[in-house]
Design an enzyme around this catalytic site. Structure first.
Site, PDB file in Angstrom:
ATOM      1  N   PHE A   1     -19.839  14.312 -25.670  1.00 54.21           N
ATOM      2  CA  PHE A   1     -19.513  13.443 -26.811  1.00 54.21           C
ATOM      3  C   PHE A   1     -19.391  11.979 -26.427  1.00 54.21           C
ATOM      4  O   PHE A   1     -19.626  11.102 -27.242  1.00 54.21           O
ATOM      5  CB  PHE A   1     -18.199  13.920 -27.463  1.00 54.21           C
ATOM      6  CG  PHE A   1     -17.108  14.058 -26.458  1.00 54.21           C
ATOM      7  CD1 PHE A   1     -16.302  12.984 -26.146  1.00 54.21           C
ATOM      8  CD2 PHE A   1     -16.912  15.250 -25.766  1.00 54.21           C
ATOM      9  CE1 PHE A   1     -15.312  13.095 -25.184  1.00 54.21           C
ATOM     10  CE2 PHE A   1     -15.923  15.372 -24.806  1.00 54.21           C
ATOM     11  CZ  PHE A   1     -15.128  14.288 -24.506  1.00 54.21           C
TER      12      PHE A   1
ATOM     13  N   ASP B   1       1.150  19.942 -20.813  1.00 49.30           N
ATOM     14  CA  ASP B   1       0.440  18.680 -20.977  1.00 49.30           C
ATOM     15  C   ASP B   1       1.362  17.796 -21.812  1.00 49.30           C
ATOM     16  O   ASP B   1       1.489  17.961 -23.022  1.00 49.30           O
ATOM     17  CB  ASP B   1      -0.897  18.903 -21.691  1.00 49.30           C
ATOM     18  CG  ASP B   1      -1.673  17.595 -21.858  1.00 49.30           C
ATOM     19  OD1 ASP B   1      -1.052  16.519 -21.786  1.00 49.30           O
ATOM     20  OD2 ASP B   1      -2.899  17.649 -22.072  1.00 49.30           O
TER      21      ASP B   1
ATOM     22  N   LYS C   1      -0.820   7.313 -23.587  1.00 50.91           N
ATOM     23  CA  LYS C   1      -0.450   7.620 -24.978  1.00 50.91           C
ATOM     24  C   LYS C   1       1.035   7.345 -25.174  1.00 50.91           C
ATOM     25  O   LYS C   1       1.430   6.192 -25.321  1.00 50.91           O
ATOM     26  CB  LYS C   1      -0.805   9.075 -25.317  1.00 50.91           C
ATOM     27  CG  LYS C   1      -2.298   9.317 -25.531  1.00 50.91           C
ATOM     28  CD  LYS C   1      -3.072   9.403 -24.263  1.00 50.91           C
ATOM     29  CE  LYS C   1      -4.470   9.972 -24.437  1.00 50.91           C
ATOM     30  NZ  LYS C   1      -5.217   9.969 -23.178  1.00 50.91           N
TER      31      LYS C   1
ATOM     32  N   TYR D   1       0.836  -1.203   0.000  1.00 49.76           N
ATOM     33  CA  TYR D   1       0.000   0.000   0.000  1.00 49.76           C
ATOM     34  C   TYR D   1       0.869   1.251   0.000  1.00 49.76           C
ATOM     35  O   TYR D   1       0.571   2.221  -0.689  1.00 49.76           O
ATOM     36  CB  TYR D   1      -0.912   0.010   1.245  1.00 49.76           C
ATOM     37  CG  TYR D   1      -1.932   1.122   1.180  1.00 49.76           C
ATOM     38  CD1 TYR D   1      -3.191   0.902   0.604  1.00 49.76           C
ATOM     39  CD2 TYR D   1      -1.647   2.389   1.660  1.00 49.76           C
ATOM     40  CE1 TYR D   1      -4.119   1.925   0.511  1.00 49.76           C
ATOM     41  CE2 TYR D   1      -2.565   3.419   1.568  1.00 49.76           C
ATOM     42  CZ  TYR D   1      -3.796   3.186   0.997  1.00 49.76           C
ATOM     43  OH  TYR D   1      -4.713   4.203   0.901  1.00 49.76           O
TER      44      TYR D   1
ATOM     45  N   ARG E   1     -14.431  14.915 -33.609  1.00 52.49           N
ATOM     46  CA  ARG E   1     -13.705  16.010 -32.968  1.00 52.49           C
ATOM     47  C   ARG E   1     -14.179  17.308 -33.602  1.00 52.49           C
ATOM     48  O   ARG E   1     -13.488  17.933 -34.390  1.00 52.49           O
ATOM     49  CB  ARG E   1     -12.186  15.856 -33.154  1.00 52.49           C
ATOM     50  CG  ARG E   1     -11.566  14.672 -32.464  1.00 52.49           C
ATOM     51  CD  ARG E   1     -11.363  14.796 -30.960  1.00 52.49           C
ATOM     52  NE  ARG E   1     -12.503  14.563 -30.119  1.00 52.49           N
ATOM     53  CZ  ARG E   1     -12.421  14.409 -28.804  1.00 52.49           C
ATOM     54  NH1 ARG E   1     -11.263  14.464 -28.181  1.00 52.49           N
ATOM     55  NH2 ARG E   1     -13.493  14.208 -28.085  1.00 52.49           N
TER      56      ARG E   1
ATOM     57  N   PHE F   1      -8.407  21.230 -24.747  1.00 46.71           N
ATOM     58  CA  PHE F   1      -8.687  19.801 -24.800  1.00 46.71           C
ATOM     59  C   PHE F   1      -9.845  19.550 -23.846  1.00 46.71           C
ATOM     60  O   PHE F   1      -9.959  20.204 -22.804  1.00 46.71           O
ATOM     61  CB  PHE F   1      -7.473  18.930 -24.448  1.00 46.71           C
ATOM     62  CG  PHE F   1      -7.800  17.472 -24.662  1.00 46.71           C
ATOM     63  CD1 PHE F   1      -7.974  16.995 -25.950  1.00 46.71           C
ATOM     64  CD2 PHE F   1      -8.028  16.629 -23.592  1.00 46.71           C
ATOM     65  CE1 PHE F   1      -8.364  15.671 -26.169  1.00 46.71           C
ATOM     66  CE2 PHE F   1      -8.420  15.306 -23.804  1.00 46.71           C
ATOM     67  CZ  PHE F   1      -8.579  14.829 -25.089  1.00 46.71           C
ATOM     68  N   THR F   2     -10.690  18.614 -24.204  1.00 48.54           N
ATOM     69  CA  THR F   2     -11.958  18.402 -23.497  1.00 48.54           C
ATOM     70  C   THR F   2     -11.801  18.283 -21.979  1.00 48.54           C
ATOM     71  O   THR F   2     -12.356  19.078 -21.219  1.00 48.54           O
ATOM     72  CB  THR F   2     -12.652  17.150 -24.044  1.00 48.54           C
ATOM     73  OG1 THR F   2     -11.731  16.060 -23.959  1.00 48.54           O
ATOM     74  CG2 THR F   2     -13.084  17.336 -25.498  1.00 48.54           C
TER      75      THR F   2
HETATM   76  C1  P61 Z   1      -7.768  10.715 -26.589  1.00 49.52           C
HETATM   77  F1  P61 Z   1     -12.559  11.762 -26.703  1.00 49.52           F
HETATM   78  N1  P61 Z   1      -6.967  11.804 -24.651  1.00 49.52           N
HETATM   79  O1  P61 Z   1      -7.101  11.539 -27.262  1.00 49.52           O
HETATM   80  P1  P61 Z   1      -6.873  10.574 -19.840  1.00 49.52           P
HETATM   81  N2  P61 Z   1      -4.528  15.519 -22.383  1.00 49.52           N
HETATM   82  C2  P61 Z   1      -4.513  15.115 -23.668  1.00 49.52           C
HETATM   83  C3  P61 Z   1      -5.227  13.986 -24.033  1.00 49.52           C
HETATM   84  O2  P61 Z   1      -5.204  13.593 -25.295  1.00 49.52           O
HETATM   85  C4  P61 Z   1      -5.963  13.264 -23.040  1.00 49.52           C
HETATM   86  C5  P61 Z   1      -5.939  13.737 -21.707  1.00 49.52           C
HETATM   87  C6  P61 Z   1      -5.216  14.852 -21.412  1.00 49.52           C
HETATM   88  C7  P61 Z   1      -7.744  10.853 -25.139  1.00 49.52           C
HETATM   89  C8  P61 Z   1      -8.750  10.059 -24.324  1.00 49.52           C
HETATM   90  C9  P61 Z   1      -9.997  10.865 -24.367  1.00 49.52           C
HETATM   91  O3  P61 Z   1     -12.506  13.985 -25.276  1.00 49.52           O
HETATM   92  C10 P61 Z   1     -11.807  12.897 -24.870  1.00 49.52           C
HETATM   93  O4  P61 Z   1      -5.774   9.596 -19.519  1.00 49.52           O
HETATM   94  C11 P61 Z   1      -3.753  15.895 -24.670  1.00 49.52           C
HETATM   95  O5  P61 Z   1      -7.735  10.146 -20.962  1.00 49.52           O
HETATM   96  O6  P61 Z   1      -7.648  10.933 -18.633  1.00 49.52           O
HETATM   97  C12 P61 Z   1      -6.735  12.141 -23.389  1.00 49.52           C
HETATM   98  O7  P61 Z   1      -6.068  11.866 -20.312  1.00 49.52           O
HETATM   99  C13 P61 Z   1      -6.700  13.052 -20.621  1.00 49.52           C
HETATM  100  C14 P61 Z   1     -10.832  10.791 -25.452  1.00 49.52           C
HETATM  101  C15 P61 Z   1     -10.140  11.908 -23.488  1.00 49.52           C
HETATM  102  C16 P61 Z   1     -11.751  11.789 -25.687  1.00 49.52           C
HETATM  103  C17 P61 Z   1     -11.075  12.924 -23.716  1.00 49.52           C
HETATM  104  O8  P61 Z   1      -8.396   9.780 -27.090  1.00 49.52           O
END
Ligand code: P61
Length: 469
Positions: free
Chosen positions: A461, A227, A270, A84, A394, A136-137
């Site tokens: 979305f 980021d 990623k 832990y 998107r 970013f979302t």
């Molecule tokens: C993606 F439809 N991305 O591109 P988490 N920053 C950035 C990202 O690309 C990102 C996160 C932070 C995704 C997954 C996803 O609207 C969406 O590990 C540049 O996903 O929490 C994630 O990181 C967030 C898909 C996220 C989406 C949000 O596919």
């Protein structure tokens, strides 16, 4: 007419190259009939996020958590220290982040948005502005939930899919100047810099731009956070395009890039080649202390942040693998291979091709549709129907509503993303994808668009439902 088969390398007048790995384990894919797909799509409310993955043939929804881990990462999983507190794997991860990203203090989180939550809460005072190179979302939502006001300061070219710039992710310093003139530096929480820029088509930020932004921040006493989700891919573009970097390794470029930052957050799903994981890391001890305290409320103890020890080990190893030059060249090379085929056939898309995906330009695909008829959502649905390929909207759906007025945000970019997972698909899969895009493009005239019939409150979305017009 010549029937002699020619490799892609021969067609381009160079020797062919291949991925720096071979496949040790496979996951069978299922192909479906058009009728099955039509039924699945209707059940999913014409939203590719609501499809079951078993109904998908080639899954290009996202490159997030969908990469293939290496045998070394899997071996690392067996060395999970599931204590832990004080897991050995945490210290391996901390060492990897210090070595490759250069930040002193690390807080692990379950994924990127966990890290966004912590840094947004810790570094934004309600009412402060957060300028960023395109929204970013999840990033913007966490900034807004912490009381911040997101302001787009990316260069104008980023919003034009046909502009062929080398660094379309750059920050426009004149926009920063205008913001500071309007609100004053004390009203700016920090600059939120993404590299590469996801919503702009995976477009990179140059080293020169980051240096200039750093100097601007020093002049105004504003912090700069990165980021880092696709910062390794960003380093590839610097190596390729920016004078003075051709002979520097990806690892060296990444470290230099991060040296201009006060800290970073990461979705390790990623670049870092893992199925789950994230972190936030900073150089400032009081900020670290605040986030290390908050993480125990929302994620877990500060030496695991919502992850198993084995996940942190895979992330530490994946971080090291991700900066290997041969890896990143083949990863972006595969994205470009698909891009070259589509470009050759005149398919409208975001240009130049960026790091992690091909972004089809749904406005030019379907000029007969208004943005309110959801062209990019429609295109994702049509692609699935044609071949079982899953893409992601998107555009206007992803952009959500204005936090103050409640109106749709209407982004200039109305794109459908074909996202390439790392180390997962082959060149033959890319050929199948390209041919499906072409078939859908050839049938574009008959397409009528969608109406949204269910709209969730947050990040709509993901779960919205549509019906055909
Ligand atoms: C993606 F439809 N991305 O591109 P988490 N920053 C950035 C990202 O690309 C990102 C996160 C932070 C995704 C997954 C996803 O609207 C969406 O590990 C540049 O996903 O929490 C994630 O990181 C967030 C898909 C996220 C989406 C949000 O596919």
């Amino acid at each position: 007419m010549t029937d002699t088969p020619r490799t892609f390398g021969q067609q381009l007048g160079r020797r062919s190259w291949a991925e720096p790995w071979k496949i040790k384990m496979v996951e069978p894919l299922t192909m479906s009939e058009r009728g099955d797909r039509a039924r699945a799509l209707e059940e999913a409310g014409y939203n590719t996020f609501l499809l079951r993955s078993r109904d998908v043939y080639i899954d290009l929804l996202t490159d997030s958590g969908t990469s293939a881990m290496s045998d070394r990462q899997w071996a690392g999983m067996m060395r999970g220290d599931e204590a832990y507190a004080g897991s050995e794997n945490f210290y391996h991860l901390e060492e990897a982040i210090r070595k490759y990203y250069g930040f002193k203090y690390l807080v692990p989180t379950h994924q990127g948005r966990g890290a966004e939550h912590l840094i947004s809460r810790s570094a934004i005072t309600p009412g402060q502005y957060v300028p960023g190179n395109m929204y970013f979302t999840t990033t913007r939502l966490h900034q807004e939930m912490a009381g911040g006001i997101f302001t787009d300061v990316i260069v104008d070219e980023a919003h034009d899919p046909q502009h062929r710039g080398d660094f379309k992710g750059n920050i426009d310093l004149a926009k920063l100047d205008a913001l500071v003139a309007k609100v004053g530096a004390a009203a700016i929480a920090y600059i939120s810099l993404a590299a590469t820029v996801n919503m702009a088509g995976g477009q990179p930020v140059s080293m020169a731009n980051v240096k200039a932004v750093r100097a601007w921040c020093d002049r105004h006493g504003v912090r700069l956070f990165l980021d880092a989700t696709r910062a390794v891919e960003n380093a590839f573009f610097i190596q390729e395009r920016e004078p003075g970097y051709a002979d520097r390794s990806i690892a060296q470029i990444l470290l230099e890039f991060c040296s201009f930052m006060d800290g970073a957050w990461m979705s390790a799903k990623k670049d870092s080649l893992v199925n789950i994981g994230g972190w936030v890391a900073v150089n400032d001890f009081p900020l670290f202390e605040e986030m290390r305290n908050l993480v125990v409320v929302f994620e877990g103890l500060h030496t695991y942040g919502g992850l198993a020890g084995r996940d942190m080990e895979a992330m530490a190893i994946g971080t090291a693998e991700s900066v290997e030059d041969a890896h990143i060249r083949s990863r972006i090379g595969q994205v470009r291979y698909l891009g070259m085929l589509l470009e050759e056939w005149g398919i409208p898309m975001m240009e130049p091709v960026g790091g992690h995906a091909i972004f089809l330009d749904a406005r030019r695909f379907y000029p007969q549709l208004t943005q309110d008829q959801f062209p990019a959502q429609t295109l994702a649905a049509e692609l699935y129907l044609d071949s079982g390929i899953r893409a992601m909207e998107r555009g206007i759906v992803s952009a959500g509503r204005n936090a103050t007025t409640g109106d749709h945000n209407r982004p200039k970019l109305e794109l459908t993303r074909l996202t390439i997972p790392r180390r997962v698909y082959t060149q033959a899969h890319m050929d199948v994808v390209a041919e499906s895009v072409k078939a859908v493009y050839d049938a574009r005239a008959a397409v009528r668009g969608l109406r949204m019939e269910y709209e969730p409150r947050y990040l709509r979305f993901f779960q919205a439902r549509f019906v055909p017009l």
